[in-house]
Design a protein around this motif. Sequence first.
Motif, PDB file in Angstrom:
ATOM      1  N   ASN A 195     -14.386 -19.141  -1.107  1.00  0.00           N
ATOM      2  CA  ASN A 195     -13.459 -20.006  -1.404  1.00  0.00           C
ATOM      3  C   ASN A 195     -14.406 -21.139  -0.781  1.00  0.00           C
ATOM      4  OD1 ASN A 195     -12.028 -20.214  -3.181  1.00  0.00           O
ATOM      5  ND2 ASN A 195     -10.552 -20.479  -1.914  1.00  0.00           N
ATOM      6  N   SER A 196     -14.127 -21.272  -0.767  1.00  0.00           N
ATOM      7  CA  SER A 196     -14.853 -21.814   1.065  1.00  0.00           C
ATOM      8  C   SER A 196     -15.850 -21.604  -0.668  1.00  0.00           C
ATOM      9  CB  SER A 196     -14.691 -21.311   1.701  1.00  0.00           C
ATOM     10  OG  SER A 196     -15.675 -21.491   2.972  1.00  0.00           O
ATOM     11  N   TRP A 229     -16.307 -27.051  -2.615  1.00  0.00           N
ATOM     12  CA  TRP A 229     -15.901 -26.196  -1.809  1.00  0.00           C
ATOM     13  C   TRP A 229     -14.585 -26.621  -1.661  1.00  0.00           C
ATOM     14  CZ3 TRP A 229     -20.493 -23.338   0.877  1.00  0.00           C
ATOM     15  CH2 TRP A 229     -20.790 -22.311   0.480  1.00  0.00           C
ATOM     16  N   GLY A 230     -14.681 -27.952  -1.088  1.00  0.00           N
ATOM     17  CA  GLY A 230     -13.678 -28.637  -1.242  1.00  0.00           C
ATOM     18  C   GLY A 230     -12.324 -28.324  -2.559  1.00  0.00           C
ATOM     19  N   SER A 231     -12.836 -28.836  -3.414  1.00  0.00           N
ATOM     20  CA  SER A 231     -12.071 -29.179  -4.441  1.00  0.00           C
ATOM     21  C   SER A 231     -11.673 -27.743  -5.047  1.00  0.00           C
ATOM     22  CB  SER A 231     -12.862 -29.648  -5.263  1.00  0.00           C
ATOM     23  OG  SER A 231     -13.737 -28.738  -6.223  1.00  0.00           O
ATOM     24  N   VAL A 254     -12.643 -32.613   2.835  1.00  0.00           N
ATOM     25  CA  VAL A 254     -12.289 -32.710   1.792  1.00  0.00           C
ATOM     26  C   VAL A 254     -11.254 -32.088   0.979  1.00  0.00           C
ATOM     27  CG1 VAL A 254     -13.457 -32.218  -1.087  1.00  0.00           C
ATOM     28  CG2 VAL A 254     -14.632 -32.511   1.160  1.00  0.00           C
ATOM     29  N   ALA A 255     -10.980 -31.001   0.932  1.00  0.00           N
ATOM     30  CA  ALA A 255      -9.432 -30.273   0.677  1.00  0.00           C
ATOM     31  C   ALA A 255      -7.891 -30.714   0.298  1.00  0.00           C
ATOM     32  CB  ALA A 255      -9.760 -29.227   0.877  1.00  0.00           C
ATOM     33  N   MET A 256      -8.247 -31.393   1.877  1.00  0.00           N
ATOM     34  CA  MET A 256      -6.867 -32.273   1.752  1.00  0.00           C
ATOM     35  C   MET A 256      -6.456 -33.961   1.309  1.00  0.00           C
ATOM     36  SD  MET A 256      -4.020 -32.013   3.742  1.00  0.00           S
ATOM     37  CE  MET A 256      -4.059 -30.699   4.862  1.00  0.00           C
ATOM     38  N   THR A 311      -4.339 -24.981   2.043  1.00  0.00           N
ATOM     39  CA  THR A 311      -4.473 -24.097   2.223  1.00  0.00           C
ATOM     40  C   THR A 311      -6.952 -24.207   2.689  1.00  0.00           C
ATOM     41  OG1 THR A 311      -3.161 -23.144  -0.161  1.00  0.00           O
ATOM     42  CG2 THR A 311      -4.956 -21.995   0.407  1.00  0.00           C
ATOM     43  N   GLY A 312      -6.881 -25.308   2.004  1.00  0.00           N
ATOM     44  CA  GLY A 312      -8.241 -25.649   2.254  1.00  0.00           C
ATOM     45  C   GLY A 312      -8.405 -25.479   3.697  1.00  0.00           C
TER      46      GLY A 312
END
Length: 317
Positions: free
Chosen positions: A316-317, A23-25, A260-262, A100-101
């Motif tokens: 979307n997550s 989800w983070g990617s 993870v997203a950051m 966004t994440g």
Amino acid sequence: MHQTPSKAPLQAWFLLGLLALIWGSSFLLIKKGLIAFGAMEVGALRIASAGIVLAPLIARRLRHITKKHWAKLASVGLVGSLIPAFMFSIAQTQLESGITGVLNALTPISTLVIGVLFFHQQARVAQVVGVLIGLFGTVLLMTAGSGGGWTFNSYALLVLIATICYGINLNLIKHKISDLRPLTITGISLLMASIPATLFLFFATDFVVQVQQPDALLSLLAVLILGVVGTAGALIIFNHLVQMTNTVFTSSVTYLIPIVAMLLGILDGEDFWLQHAVGMTAILVGVWFANRRGRSGLAGIPRRKEKSPANQPGENS
């Protein structure tokens, strides 16, 4: 047997980390998809591919659906999958994937606010404090400019709209479709959403032309991974993880996704300023406060004695 996080088996921790990574990617995959495709094409392809992959797994669950369910499931598909997919894609044309994440982590706060305003849910003082802290962090992220300056990115509002959609979705599941298992709800609603998404993709966009371009392969793979793994696959992992543990343990993925997203965004060359760090911290602290309502896990996740979980904390997550 439901287990507390401290007693969760090693496999559960592995699946939790895998879910956070998937989800983070998602936000970085959207970014890569936008290299060759337009935002509308990315959103439609994501939902279409996820629905197609889930179809064989969900087909047998159709026998549990009655006439009273169809309109509700269509609503869940619309606000829980279709609209957010387009909102995130459009937002990321002008918004970095890491930011966004982090903004996506507002989903539990949106769920709480929607529940209080429209579904007669009670809010504690700590939850109100959490909402205010989360909003403060949101403002910081929306106004973080280049070099740590101050500006306003209106595209962040689209992410907020997506989290509001997720909040509506979780409350609909909790209050209006409590007689169906969550995997059935999410799977069938996503399958229903994939039908208009597929029609839109092939008849209302330039996808057929764009996909034949030499530089489209990487973007195509990114969006297909986003749909097949990040949406359909993650749904299966999420449900299996809750069956192994409980929603309290699984909902902790909410705190891992923005990190993870950051990190992936930074590795991809995105800027990271002190204002970003403060904003992300504020949002995560706000989510923690907003979730303080006993042992039920995320705000908006039903407190039901069942063998499968509520909808994931942001698809979307």
